[in-house]
Design a protein around this motif. Structure first.
Motif, PDB file in Angstrom:
ATOM      1  N   TYR A   1       0.834  -1.204   0.000  1.00 52.18           N
ATOM      2  CA  TYR A   1       0.000   0.000   0.000  1.00 52.18           C
ATOM      3  C   TYR A   1       0.869   1.255   0.000  1.00 52.18           C
ATOM      4  O   TYR A   1       2.065   1.208   0.313  1.00 52.18           O
ATOM      5  CB  TYR A   1      -0.921   0.025   1.230  1.00 52.18           C
ATOM      6  N   VAL A   2       0.245   2.384  -0.348  1.00 54.15           N
ATOM      7  CA  VAL A   2       0.862   3.696  -0.190  1.00 54.15           C
ATOM      8  C   VAL A   2      -0.134   4.539   0.596  1.00 54.15           C
ATOM      9  O   VAL A   2      -1.341   4.501   0.340  1.00 54.15           O
ATOM     10  CB  VAL A   2       1.214   4.348  -1.547  1.00 54.15           C
ATOM     11  N   ARG A   3       0.381   5.275   1.552  1.00 56.34           N
ATOM     12  CA  ARG A   3      -0.486   6.016   2.474  1.00 56.34           C
ATOM     13  C   ARG A   3       0.072   7.419   2.677  1.00 56.34           C
ATOM     14  O   ARG A   3       1.269   7.599   2.922  1.00 56.34           O
ATOM     15  CB  ARG A   3      -0.557   5.261   3.794  1.00 56.34           C
ATOM     16  N   LEU A   4      -0.796   8.419   2.566  1.00 64.70           N
ATOM     17  CA  LEU A   4      -0.409   9.815   2.754  1.00 64.70           C
ATOM     18  C   LEU A   4      -0.950  10.322   4.074  1.00 64.70           C
ATOM     19  O   LEU A   4      -2.142  10.142   4.370  1.00 64.70           O
ATOM     20  CB  LEU A   4      -0.970  10.701   1.632  1.00 64.70           C
TER      21      LEU A   4
ATOM     22  N   ILE B   1       4.636   2.106  -9.982  1.00 64.50           N
ATOM     23  CA  ILE B   1       4.276   3.488  -9.694  1.00 64.50           C
ATOM     24  C   ILE B   1       2.991   3.380  -8.892  1.00 64.50           C
ATOM     25  O   ILE B   1       1.940   3.017  -9.425  1.00 64.50           O
ATOM     26  CB  ILE B   1       4.040   4.312 -10.978  1.00 64.50           C
ATOM     27  N   LEU B   2       3.073   3.638  -7.601  1.00 65.35           N
ATOM     28  CA  LEU B   2       1.906   3.488  -6.739  1.00 65.35           C
ATOM     29  C   LEU B   2       0.986   4.704  -6.837  1.00 65.35           C
ATOM     30  O   LEU B   2      -0.241   4.573  -6.801  1.00 65.35           O
ATOM     31  CB  LEU B   2       2.345   3.269  -5.296  1.00 65.35           C
ATOM     32  N   GLY B   3       1.583   5.874  -6.961  1.00 66.22           N
ATOM     33  CA  GLY B   3       0.765   7.078  -7.030  1.00 66.22           C
ATOM     34  C   GLY B   3       1.592   8.265  -7.469  1.00 66.22           C
ATOM     35  O   GLY B   3       2.798   8.145  -7.711  1.00 66.22           O
ATOM     36  N   GLU B   4       0.934   9.408  -7.585  1.00 66.46           N
ATOM     37  CA  GLU B   4       1.645  10.624  -7.962  1.00 66.46           C
ATOM     38  C   GLU B   4       0.981  11.842  -7.339  1.00 66.46           C
ATOM     39  O   GLU B   4      -0.243  11.914  -7.205  1.00 66.46           O
ATOM     40  CB  GLU B   4       1.684  10.770  -9.481  1.00 66.46           C
ATOM     41  N   LEU B   5       1.821  12.767  -6.920  1.00 63.58           N
ATOM     42  CA  LEU B   5       1.377  14.074  -6.459  1.00 63.58           C
ATOM     43  C   LEU B   5       1.524  15.016  -7.638  1.00 63.58           C
ATOM     44  O   LEU B   5       2.587  15.058  -8.265  1.00 63.58           O
ATOM     45  CB  LEU B   5       2.236  14.534  -5.280  1.00 63.58           C
ATOM     46  N   TYR B   6       0.477  15.761  -7.956  1.00 64.27           N
ATOM     47  CA  TYR B   6       0.560  16.633  -9.125  1.00 64.27           C
ATOM     48  C   TYR B   6      -0.163  17.949  -8.869  1.00 64.27           C
ATOM     49  O   TYR B   6      -1.077  18.047  -8.046  1.00 64.27           O
ATOM     50  CB  TYR B   6      -0.025  15.934 -10.356  1.00 64.27           C
TER      51      TYR B   6
ATOM     52  N   ALA C   1      -4.042   7.788  -7.356  1.00 66.21           N
ATOM     53  CA  ALA C   1      -3.644   6.388  -7.214  1.00 66.21           C
ATOM     54  C   ALA C   1      -3.378   5.837  -8.615  1.00 66.21           C
ATOM     55  O   ALA C   1      -4.250   5.913  -9.480  1.00 66.21           O
ATOM     56  CB  ALA C   1      -4.748   5.599  -6.536  1.00 66.21           C
ATOM     57  N   VAL C   2      -2.176   5.306  -8.856  1.00 65.85           N
ATOM     58  CA  VAL C   2      -1.802   4.879 -10.207  1.00 65.85           C
ATOM     59  C   VAL C   2      -1.780   3.354 -10.347  1.00 65.85           C
ATOM     60  O   VAL C   2      -2.525   2.772 -11.123  1.00 65.85           O
ATOM     61  CB  VAL C   2      -0.436   5.471 -10.618  1.00 65.85           C
ATOM     62  N   GLY C   3      -0.892   2.676  -9.623  1.00 65.45           N
ATOM     63  CA  GLY C   3      -0.843   1.218  -9.694  1.00 65.45           C
ATOM     64  C   GLY C   3      -0.336   0.664 -11.013  1.00 65.45           C
ATOM     65  O   GLY C   3      -0.805  -0.356 -11.491  1.00 65.45           O
ATOM     66  N   GLN C   4       0.668   1.327 -11.610  1.00 63.51           N
ATOM     67  CA  GLN C   4       1.249   0.856 -12.879  1.00 63.51           C
ATOM     68  C   GLN C   4       2.513   0.066 -12.598  1.00 63.51           C
ATOM     69  O   GLN C   4       3.434   0.538 -11.949  1.00 63.51           O
ATOM     70  CB  GLN C   4       1.571   2.048 -13.785  1.00 63.51           C
ATOM     71  N   GLY C   5       2.574  -1.178 -13.110  1.00 67.58           N
ATOM     72  CA  GLY C   5       3.710  -2.047 -12.817  1.00 67.58           C
ATOM     73  C   GLY C   5       4.740  -2.109 -13.922  1.00 67.58           C
ATOM     74  O   GLY C   5       4.448  -1.843 -15.091  1.00 67.58           O
ATOM     75  N   TYR C   6       5.977  -2.456 -13.540  1.00 64.86           N
ATOM     76  CA  TYR C   6       7.093  -2.647 -14.469  1.00 64.86           C
ATOM     77  C   TYR C   6       7.722  -3.994 -14.169  1.00 64.86           C
ATOM     78  O   TYR C   6       7.928  -4.338 -13.002  1.00 64.86           O
ATOM     79  CB  TYR C   6       8.167  -1.566 -14.279  1.00 64.86           C
TER      80      TYR C   6
END
Length: 449
Positions: free
Chosen positions: A114-117, A141-146, A156-161
């Protein structure tokens, strides 16, 4: 914001805080890959240079906007935390990507990712995203601040590599240090072969020698050389390797990890196992509990000329980086879990003058033993890979713990994980106890802060 918010992939939420803590966590499970958090500061989708990448080997952005606080291990979960101060984000930066990489396996073997702010000031949870569909990915990429219309938001992004941290980093313009790039050297011998033909054109050049005017022309070609200085930013690519010391592999050579010069930063971070959940009075009690705990990071040293001593806050023996012992304690942190912990630096430019250094920690006040504490030690060379390890759970009434022993082996420093809890005899100080255990042979007198 009172209630926490669990997000779905693609959802976004406003971030009403001047600074946030970004916690990347997972369940603590035997054999699970380690998970490392990182951040990329982007301008139009790319980093401006490798300096815009914040991770374990580059723990702070030059602007102070993003800081990697390090890892903490508790019985139920392992967390890696970043702190983002929006007030220090440079105007050109419009997006901060929060990523995670798996070391030693795929995210399919990681449970509870998880990612938690949370608001860095109040501790209130602002957003949370749980990633549950990982398979063969080794980076996420779990998430992004923009930025959107002058205000910061989180998505919330959740894009895997499947290409790991290296693949993710290079995708955003990071140049990665790759040892494999050295083999291309063999083609160089062919270059000299080509110049074998030019010798004939050269003889004709000497004939026009009477005209000295052409000489100034080459001089003009020299000025473009200054363009070379612009290359240095990319000339030092980031190194993604790191070393985790364990019981089965407790030692590592600093030289082999590239740590041969500059300052070696030693960080101790900790958290208390029994934490209160909820806000209001409970949060206040949790903060008070952390504030009452005072751990002291210390070091016994022996120089090559035989001199011995201690670096510690007790007695204000903070040491020095520019003169013996070339070890300096940054300060006395009494919070640990709510800040960057305790930090010490060792000047590797003078490593030949060091014979051995024992880094240890004592409980000055706030707890009777290490039993309820979980600590992580990170040694970060200025040049080279980070070295980290967690302390085992303490099962004895210990108030002093040997963390790491650094020894000089023929000019190279070797770091050995100790993680050794000691129990002082009645009336014996923690310092005397650790001295006796490692045979330092110093004379001790009472001291105070």
């Amino acid at each position: 914001m009172g209630a926490s918010m669990t997000m779905q992939k693609g959802a976004n939420v406003a971030v009403p805080a001047g600074a946030v803590r970004v916690e990347v966590g997972r369940h603590a499970a035997p054999g699970a890959p380690d998970v490392d958090a990182s951040a990329l500061l982007l301008v139009a989708g790319k980093v401006r240079s490798d300096a815009d990448f914040v991770f374990y080997n580059q723990p702070a952005h030059a602007s102070g906007a993003v800081r990697h606080e390090g890892k903490r291990t508790a019985p139920e979960r392992v967390t890696d935390t970043l702190v983002v101060d929006f007030g220090k984000v440079e105007p050109a930066i419009d997006r901060i990507v929060v990523a995670a990489s798996a070391d030693g396996g795929t995210f399919g073997r990681v449970s509870g990712l998880y990612v938690r702010l949370t608001d860095a000031a109040s501790g209130a949870e602002l957003a949370r995203f749980d990633s549950t569909d990982a398979t063969v990915e080794t980076a996420f990429i779990l998430g992004e601040l923009y930025l959107r219309q002058g205000a910061w938001k989180f998505r919330a992004v959740g894009q895997g590599y499947s290409t790991g941290l290296e693949g993710l980093a290079t995708d955003f313009g990071i140049s990665v240090d790759e040892p494999q790039q050295t083999p291309p050297a063999p083609p160089v011998p062919q270059a000299p072969a080509a110049p074998v033909t030019p010798p004939q054109p050269r003889p004709t050049a000497p004939a026009p020698a009477p005209a000295p005017a052409p000489a100034p022309a080459p001089a003009r070609v020299a000025p473009p050389a200054p363009a070379a200085p612009a290359a240095p930013p990319a000339a030092v690519p980031v190194r993604l390797t790191k070393v985790t010391l364990t019981k089965s592999a407790p030692s590592v050579s600093l030289a082999k990890q590239g740590g041969t010069s500059g300052a070696l930063r030693v960080n101790l971070n900790w958290e208390v196992r029994k934490q209160f959940k909820g806000w209001g009075a409970k949060l206040g009690r949790a903060v008070a509990m952390h504030a009452d705990l005072d751990l002291d990071l210390c070091a016994l040293y022996e120089l090559a000329d035989g001199r011995k001593g201690v670096v510690q806050s007790l007695g204000n023996a903070f040491g020095s980086l520019t003169r013996p012992p070339f070890i300096h304690l940054d300060g006395d942190d009494r919070t640990g879990a709510l800040s960057t912990g305790e930090n010490m630096s060792i000047n590797l430019d003078h490593k030949d003058l060091l014979r051995r250094v024992l880094i240890f920690v004592t409980i000055y006040e706030g707890a009777r033993s290490f039993a309820d504490l979980h600590a992580t030690v990170t040694l970060q060379p200025q040049n080279g890979a980070a070295i980290d390890f967690s302390l085992d759970e303490c099962t004895v009434p210990s108030t002093v713990c040997a963390l790491a022993l650094i020894t000089n082996d023929g000019g190279d420093l070797t770091v050995r994980r100790e993680a050794r809890y000691l129990v002082p005899d009645r009336g014996v100080s923690p310092q005397r106890t650790i001295d006796a255990a490692y045979g330092w042979g110093m004379n001790w007198t009472p001291g105070r802060k």
